[in-house]
Design a protein around this motif. Structure first.
Motif, PDB file in Angstrom:
ATOM      1  N   GLY A   1     -10.406 -11.252  -2.778  1.00 40.68           N
ATOM      2  CA  GLY A   1     -10.948 -10.119  -3.101  1.00 40.68           C
ATOM      3  C   GLY A   1     -10.314  -9.910  -4.555  1.00 40.68           C
ATOM      4  O   GLY A   1      -9.639 -10.735  -5.179  1.00 40.68           O
ATOM      5  N   ASN A   2     -10.911  -8.925  -5.451  1.00 40.19           N
ATOM      6  CA  ASN A   2     -10.369  -8.667  -6.722  1.00 40.19           C
ATOM      7  C   ASN A   2      -8.941  -7.625  -6.605  1.00 40.19           C
ATOM      8  O   ASN A   2      -8.733  -7.151  -5.537  1.00 40.19           O
ATOM      9  CB  ASN A   2     -11.558  -8.016  -7.533  1.00 40.19           C
ATOM     10  N   ARG A   3      -8.730  -7.246  -7.776  1.00 44.48           N
ATOM     11  CA  ARG A   3      -7.438  -6.447  -7.937  1.00 44.48           C
ATOM     12  C   ARG A   3      -7.660  -5.007  -7.152  1.00 44.48           C
ATOM     13  O   ARG A   3      -6.796  -4.510  -6.536  1.00 44.48           O
ATOM     14  CB  ARG A   3      -6.813  -6.331  -9.216  1.00 44.48           C
ATOM     15  N   ALA A   4      -8.701  -4.595  -7.623  1.00 48.88           N
ATOM     16  CA  ALA A   4      -9.052  -3.021  -6.978  1.00 48.88           C
ATOM     17  C   ALA A   4      -9.141  -3.075  -5.549  1.00 48.88           C
ATOM     18  O   ALA A   4      -8.705  -2.438  -4.614  1.00 48.88           O
ATOM     19  CB  ALA A   4     -10.392  -2.499  -7.428  1.00 48.88           C
ATOM     20  N   GLU A   5      -9.770  -4.133  -4.932  1.00 49.93           N
ATOM     21  CA  GLU A   5      -9.946  -4.420  -3.654  1.00 49.93           C
ATOM     22  C   GLU A   5      -8.353  -4.673  -2.979  1.00 49.93           C
ATOM     23  O   GLU A   5      -8.369  -4.209  -1.600  1.00 49.93           O
ATOM     24  CB  GLU A   5     -11.076  -5.717  -3.126  1.00 49.93           C
ATOM     25  N   ALA A   6      -7.782  -5.280  -3.609  1.00 49.02           N
ATOM     26  CA  ALA A   6      -6.378  -5.578  -2.937  1.00 49.02           C
ATOM     27  C   ALA A   6      -5.588  -4.529  -3.068  1.00 49.02           C
ATOM     28  O   ALA A   6      -4.899  -4.174  -2.112  1.00 49.02           O
ATOM     29  CB  ALA A   6      -5.661  -6.676  -3.918  1.00 49.02           C
ATOM     30  N   GLU A   7      -5.628  -3.365  -4.068  1.00 47.28           N
ATOM     31  CA  GLU A   7      -5.053  -2.126  -3.942  1.00 47.28           C
ATOM     32  C   GLU A   7      -5.623  -1.177  -2.606  1.00 47.28           C
ATOM     33  O   GLU A   7      -4.488  -0.851  -1.891  1.00 47.28           O
ATOM     34  CB  GLU A   7      -5.049  -1.501  -5.259  1.00 47.28           C
ATOM     35  N   VAL A   8      -6.671  -1.435  -2.292  1.00 48.04           N
ATOM     36  CA  VAL A   8      -7.219  -0.774  -1.340  1.00 48.04           C
ATOM     37  C   VAL A   8      -6.581  -1.284  -0.017  1.00 48.04           C
ATOM     38  O   VAL A   8      -6.175  -0.411   1.046  1.00 48.04           O
ATOM     39  CB  VAL A   8      -8.720  -0.647  -1.100  1.00 48.04           C
ATOM     40  N   ALA A   9      -6.625  -2.501   0.300  1.00 50.91           N
ATOM     41  CA  ALA A   9      -6.039  -3.212   1.385  1.00 50.91           C
ATOM     42  C   ALA A   9      -4.572  -3.198   1.345  1.00 50.91           C
ATOM     43  O   ALA A   9      -4.048  -2.830   2.917  1.00 50.91           O
ATOM     44  CB  ALA A   9      -6.554  -4.578   1.216  1.00 50.91           C
ATOM     45  N   VAL A  10      -3.717  -3.227   0.548  1.00 51.31           N
ATOM     46  CA  VAL A  10      -2.283  -3.331   0.600  1.00 51.31           C
ATOM     47  C   VAL A  10      -1.636  -2.492  -0.403  1.00 51.31           C
ATOM     48  O   VAL A  10      -0.349  -2.490  -0.137  1.00 51.31           O
ATOM     49  CB  VAL A  10      -1.894  -4.977   0.530  1.00 51.31           C
ATOM     50  N   GLY A  11      -2.116  -1.797  -0.881  1.00 53.93           N
ATOM     51  CA  GLY A  11      -1.410  -0.717  -1.634  1.00 53.93           C
ATOM     52  C   GLY A  11      -0.912  -0.898  -2.967  1.00 53.93           C
ATOM     53  O   GLY A  11      -0.189  -0.024  -3.739  1.00 53.93           O
ATOM     54  N   THR A  12      -1.278  -2.115  -3.602  1.00 57.54           N
ATOM     55  CA  THR A  12      -0.996  -2.469  -5.079  1.00 57.54           C
ATOM     56  C   THR A  12      -2.083  -3.463  -5.623  1.00 57.54           C
ATOM     57  O   THR A  12      -2.541  -4.211  -5.038  1.00 57.54           O
ATOM     58  CB  THR A  12       0.622  -3.333  -4.999  1.00 57.54           C
ATOM     59  N   SER A  13      -2.248  -3.210  -6.857  1.00 64.62           N
ATOM     60  CA  SER A  13      -3.209  -3.920  -7.864  1.00 64.62           C
ATOM     61  C   SER A  13      -2.441  -5.220  -8.476  1.00 64.62           C
ATOM     62  O   SER A  13      -3.299  -6.007  -8.836  1.00 64.62           O
ATOM     63  CB  SER A  13      -4.011  -3.167  -8.748  1.00 64.62           C
ATOM     64  N   ASP A  14      -1.218  -5.308  -8.381  1.00 65.27           N
ATOM     65  CA  ASP A  14      -0.300  -6.469  -8.881  1.00 65.27           C
ATOM     66  C   ASP A  14      -0.656  -7.583  -7.962  1.00 65.27           C
ATOM     67  O   ASP A  14      -0.449  -7.612  -7.039  1.00 65.27           O
ATOM     68  CB  ASP A  14       0.926  -6.090  -9.015  1.00 65.27           C
ATOM     69  N   PRO A  15      -1.425  -8.518  -8.529  1.00 67.65           N
ATOM     70  CA  PRO A  15      -1.877  -9.881  -7.807  1.00 67.65           C
ATOM     71  C   PRO A  15      -0.955 -10.533  -7.058  1.00 67.65           C
ATOM     72  O   PRO A  15      -0.956 -10.806  -6.046  1.00 67.65           O
ATOM     73  CB  PRO A  15      -2.787 -10.675  -8.969  1.00 67.65           C
ATOM     74  N   GLU A  16       0.424 -10.819  -7.852  1.00 70.54           N
ATOM     75  CA  GLU A  16       1.681 -11.434  -7.237  1.00 70.54           C
ATOM     76  C   GLU A  16       2.007 -10.640  -5.888  1.00 70.54           C
ATOM     77  O   GLU A  16       2.334 -11.206  -4.843  1.00 70.54           O
ATOM     78  CB  GLU A  16       2.476 -11.698  -8.095  1.00 70.54           C
ATOM     79  N   GLU A  17       2.193  -9.350  -6.164  1.00 66.86           N
ATOM     80  CA  GLU A  17       2.731  -8.395  -5.028  1.00 66.86           C
ATOM     81  C   GLU A  17       1.585  -8.463  -4.047  1.00 66.86           C
ATOM     82  O   GLU A  17       2.187  -8.467  -2.677  1.00 66.86           O
ATOM     83  CB  GLU A  17       3.292  -7.106  -5.516  1.00 66.86           C
ATOM     84  N   ALA A  18       0.318  -7.920  -4.333  1.00 59.47           N
ATOM     85  CA  ALA A  18      -0.501  -7.909  -3.220  1.00 59.47           C
ATOM     86  C   ALA A  18      -0.765  -9.290  -2.499  1.00 59.47           C
ATOM     87  O   ALA A  18      -0.777  -9.246  -1.262  1.00 59.47           O
ATOM     88  CB  ALA A  18      -2.133  -7.758  -4.079  1.00 59.47           C
ATOM     89  N   ALA A  19      -0.564 -10.630  -3.110  1.00 58.89           N
ATOM     90  CA  ALA A  19      -0.786 -11.734  -2.201  1.00 58.89           C
ATOM     91  C   ALA A  19       0.697 -11.942  -1.402  1.00 58.89           C
ATOM     92  O   ALA A  19       0.397 -11.954  -0.197  1.00 58.89           O
ATOM     93  CB  ALA A  19      -0.791 -12.843  -3.167  1.00 58.89           C
ATOM     94  N   ARG A  20       1.719 -11.701  -1.911  1.00 63.80           N
ATOM     95  CA  ARG A  20       3.025 -11.465  -0.950  1.00 63.80           C
ATOM     96  C   ARG A  20       2.732 -10.568   0.121  1.00 63.80           C
ATOM     97  O   ARG A  20       3.331 -11.019   1.368  1.00 63.80           O
ATOM     98  CB  ARG A  20       4.109 -11.038  -1.729  1.00 63.80           C
ATOM     99  N   ARG A  21       2.066  -9.409   0.156  1.00 57.04           N
ATOM    100  CA  ARG A  21       2.057  -8.511   1.133  1.00 57.04           C
ATOM    101  C   ARG A  21       1.103  -9.271   2.257  1.00 57.04           C
ATOM    102  O   ARG A  21       1.235  -8.929   3.208  1.00 57.04           O
ATOM    103  CB  ARG A  21       1.490  -6.892   0.662  1.00 57.04           C
ATOM    104  N   MET A  22      -0.068  -9.849   1.678  1.00 54.10           N
ATOM    105  CA  MET A  22      -0.986 -10.319   2.419  1.00 54.10           C
ATOM    106  C   MET A  22      -0.126 -11.389   3.204  1.00 54.10           C
ATOM    107  O   MET A  22      -0.498 -11.616   4.610  1.00 54.10           O
ATOM    108  CB  MET A  22      -2.134 -10.804   1.690  1.00 54.10           C
ATOM    109  N   LEU A  23       0.404 -12.166   2.521  1.00 47.15           N
ATOM    110  CA  LEU A  23       0.894 -13.524   3.275  1.00 47.15           C
ATOM    111  C   LEU A  23       1.996 -12.966   4.387  1.00 47.15           C
ATOM    112  O   LEU A  23       2.302 -13.415   5.427  1.00 47.15           O
ATOM    113  CB  LEU A  23       1.963 -14.184   2.193  1.00 47.15           C
ATOM    114  N   ALA A  24       2.729 -11.857   4.177  1.00 43.48           N
ATOM    115  CA  ALA A  24       3.691 -11.272   5.224  1.00 43.48           C
ATOM    116  C   ALA A  24       2.743 -10.738   6.513  1.00 43.48           C
ATOM    117  O   ALA A  24       3.551 -10.179   7.343  1.00 43.48           O
ATOM    118  CB  ALA A  24       4.372 -10.114   4.491  1.00 43.48           C
TER     119      ALA A  24
END
Length: 311
Positions: free
Chosen positions: A195-218
């Motif tokens: 997804g894009n940054r806006a979609e990542a923010e909805v899913a995991v609460g941050t639009s920062d790509p690195e942090e969003a990815a870390r939260r998804m991997l977790a």
């Protein structure tokens, strides 16, 4: 035909203006195309030689007939396209103003047929055996589709490639917290998220790509792809993260580029490629679609992507 990928969710008929750079009120004529995220991804993967089908529903109308016919023409199995007898096949208007991010006008009231999927509509043997299953965030925005997607993913149990397209469209949801809860649930049951940054923010609460990815991997995701627009795509696994640059393109229509990316992602996953190669290939596919008008009709072939990669 033994399927390689089953996508689940949104379908519709897209009406694209034949005049660019004017608001919807100023458009004089439209061109019809097959549309809907899950449907476009199935088409894009089929263009790359993959055996695909889409699990969805249409209305008992001429547009529903068109959807099934168009799927066949694109090489996508329509076997799992059901009919919601009391609803209409969705229609979507867009205005190429601006072309890179066209506004959309959805006609999906009172409920889109694709959101009426129930357990009785699901080919459970396919869910169990297909190498790649693709679900979307939009599929969680209403019942009974929400419960059906939950059942699909529980049954699938992260087998093979189980992919989540975050696919957040605010007009389909009552509010963002609801979307975060429902889309977030999906992350606990898939192997790949895109997804894009806006979609990542909805899913995991941050639009920062690195942090969003870390939260998804977790959450147990094995591969996260966060689209950063002109900054490229972040690809992250437990082994590390990489940013893959975009392919510059003169945008004709930004719609469908993400679905072209998705179809190429399907192809790369099924081919067993490494994540960076997949992202580079998918970026090229998305760029080709962005330089064309329409979604399904604009999906590239392998030869077109290879030429772009070599240029």
């Amino acid at each position: 035909m033994t399927l390689e990928a089953l996508t689940v969710g949104r379908v519709g008929v897209d009406l694209y203006p034949e005049q660019s750079g004017v608001p919807l009120a100023g458009v004089r004529s439209f061109a019809k195309s097959l549309g809907g995220t899950a449907t476009n991804v199935a088409v894009a993967a089929a263009r790359l030689g993959r055996r695909t089908a889409v699990l969805t529903k249409v209305g008992p109308d001429g547009f529903g007939t068109y959807v099934r016919s168009a799927l066949r023409e694109f090489g996508v199995s329509p076997d799992y396209v059901g009919t919601a007898e009391d609803l209409l096949t969705p229609v979507v208007f867009c205005a190429l103003d601006p072309p890179e991010d066209p506004p959309l006008l959805f006609y999906r009231a009172p409920l889109a047929p694709d959101l009426t999927l129930t357990a009785d509509d699901v080919p459970w043997d396919v869910v169990d055996s297909v190498p790649l299953l693709w679900v979307t965030g939009t599929g969680m925005c209403a019942e009974p589709s929400r419960t059906t997607q939950r059942e699909l993913l529980r049954r699938r149990n992260r087998a093979g490639h189980t992919v989540l397209d975050l696919d957040y469209r605010p007009m389909f949801w009552p509010d963002m917290p609801t979307a975060r809860t429902e889309i977030g649930w999906l992350l606990d049951h898939v192997t790949v998220a895109v997804g894009n940054r806006a979609e990542a923010e909805v899913a995991v609460g941050t639009s920062d790509p690195e942090e969003a990815a870390r939260r998804m991997l977790a959450r147990g995701v094995e591969l996260a792809l966060i689209k950063k627009g002109s900054a490229g795509v972040l690809v992250a696994t437990r082994d590390g993260s990489w940013t893959v640059p975009p392919f510059p393109v003169a945008v004709v229509c930004g719609l469908g580029a993400g679905d072209g990316f998705g179809g190429a992602l399907v192809h790369g996953l099924l081919s067993g490629w490494d994540p960076v190669r997949i992202a580079r290939y998918a970026n090229a596919a998305g760029a080709i679609v962005a330089a064309r008008l329409a979604c399904a009709d604009a999906m590239p072939t392998r030869e077109e992507i290879e030429r772009t990669l070599a240029s």
